[in-house]
Design an enzyme around this catalytic site. Structure first.
Site, short mmCIF file in Angstrom:
data_model
loop_
_atom_site.label_atom_id
_atom_site.label_comp_id
_atom_site.label_asym_id
_atom_site.label_seq_id
_atom_site.Cartn_x
_atom_site.Cartn_y
_atom_site.Cartn_z
N GLU A 77 0.88 -1.17 0.00
CA GLU A 77 0.00 0.00 0.00
C GLU A 77 0.92 1.22 0.00
O GLU A 77 1.64 1.46 0.96
CB GLU A 77 -0.92 0.03 1.22
CG GLU A 77 -1.88 1.22 1.16
CD GLU A 77 -2.66 1.48 2.45
OE1 GLU A 77 -3.50 2.40 2.43
OE2 GLU A 77 -2.42 0.80 3.47
N ASP A 132 5.07 4.71 3.69
CA ASP A 132 4.79 6.13 3.83
C ASP A 132 5.99 6.78 4.48
O ASP A 132 6.72 6.13 5.23
CB ASP A 132 3.54 6.36 4.70
CG ASP A 132 2.80 7.65 4.33
OD1 ASP A 132 3.43 8.73 4.41
OD2 ASP A 132 1.61 7.59 3.98
N ASP A 166 -2.19 12.27 -3.12
CA ASP A 166 -2.31 13.68 -3.50
C ASP A 166 -2.34 13.72 -5.03
O ASP A 166 -1.41 13.24 -5.69
CB ASP A 166 -1.09 14.45 -2.97
CG ASP A 166 -1.19 15.94 -3.22
OD1 ASP A 166 -1.83 16.34 -4.22
OD2 ASP A 166 -0.61 16.71 -2.44
N LYS A 187 -1.49 20.62 -10.31
CA LYS A 187 -0.74 21.59 -11.12
C LYS A 187 0.21 20.86 -12.07
O LYS A 187 0.86 19.89 -11.69
CB LYS A 187 0.06 22.53 -10.20
CG LYS A 187 -0.83 23.50 -9.44
CD LYS A 187 -0.02 24.46 -8.62
CE LYS A 187 -0.93 25.44 -7.90
NZ LYS A 187 -0.20 26.25 -6.94
N ASP A 236 -10.58 9.99 -4.34
CA ASP A 236 -11.75 10.88 -4.40
C ASP A 236 -11.56 11.93 -5.49
O ASP A 236 -12.42 12.77 -5.70
CB ASP A 236 -11.92 11.59 -3.06
CG ASP A 236 -10.76 12.54 -2.79
OD1 ASP A 236 -9.61 12.07 -2.81
OD2 ASP A 236 -10.99 13.74 -2.59
#
Length: 222
Positions: A50, A75, A124, A128, A160
């Site tokens: 993950e 992470d 994220d 941009k 999302d």
């Protein structure tokens, strides 16, 4: 989260048997577990990653459902995945590990074809244009994943962000890669895999409360 709380979690992570925190130098010089993760888990079971695991909900949730697979949450934010690591230890889950490192080093952390599946959960979207190189499904990242994924290995993207969903689908079609399944609103449209519906992250619950649709793509890059 207060800095005292963060420091406490960092200290606790150092004592957890399921947390691995190599320095960048250790990774770039030749990471000891690369190609040898079976020695850490003491079995030959398939490995599932993950990436950007946050609190580790998917890592822990999938591990509970699949005791015959090994799960690694990756992470850079150790204070976040502390929760998942602690839960895994409290519940005696032997098939869970957390790796504190940068995701762009992923192909230095695992050997060729050492990984069977990769989950990317709520990354994220880096909307941009100048942030394109940081998008976790860009062509350069896909190339890294390809190096470590077994033939027929699966990729999962749950987000999302309609932008991230569309960007990734467009890229996959452009590269003529196999899209196994795609859904732009998993809770409204039928057919989503159980793992997509039954495990929800902390952030996902916040998005659902706001009525944001959750998207999902399952694909292959070999």
């Amino acid at each position: 989260m207060g800095s005292k709380n963060k420091l406490k979690r960092f200290k606790e992570n150092e004592t957890f048997s399921n947390v691995i925190q190599p320095t960048r130098q250790e990774v770039t010089d030749g990471f000891v577990l690369k190609g040898n993760w079976k020695e850490h888990f003491k079995n030959n079971n398939p490995i599932v990653l993950e990436l950007g695991c946050g609190k580790g909900e998917y890592t822990v949730g999938l591990a509970k459902k699949n005791p015959n697979k090994n799960f690694i949450g990756i992470d850079i934010k150790g204070a976040r995945f502390w929760r998942g690591a602690k839960t895994a230890l409290e519940e005696g889950l032997q098939n869970v590990a957390f790796l504190r490192t940068q995701i762009e080093l992923v192909d230095l952390l695992f050997g060729k074809e050492e990984v069977s599946e990769i989950w990317i959960t709520f990354p994220d979207p880096q909307i941009k244009y100048k942030r394109t190189k940081h998008r976790m499904t860009n062509a350069a990242f896909l190339e890294k994943y390809k190096r470590i994924l077994a033939p027929n290995g699966l990729m999962h993207l749950k987000t999302d962000s309609e932008f991230m969903h569309g960007y990734t689908l467009g890229l996959l079609h452009g590269l003529a890669l196999e899209v196994v399944y795609a859904n732009h609103d998993v809770y409204k449209n039928e057919g989503s895999p159980k793992d997509v519906l039954e495990i929800q992250t902390f952030y996902e619950n916040q998005y659902l409360e706001k009525g944001k649709p959750i998207t999902y793509i399952q694909f292959r890059i070999h």
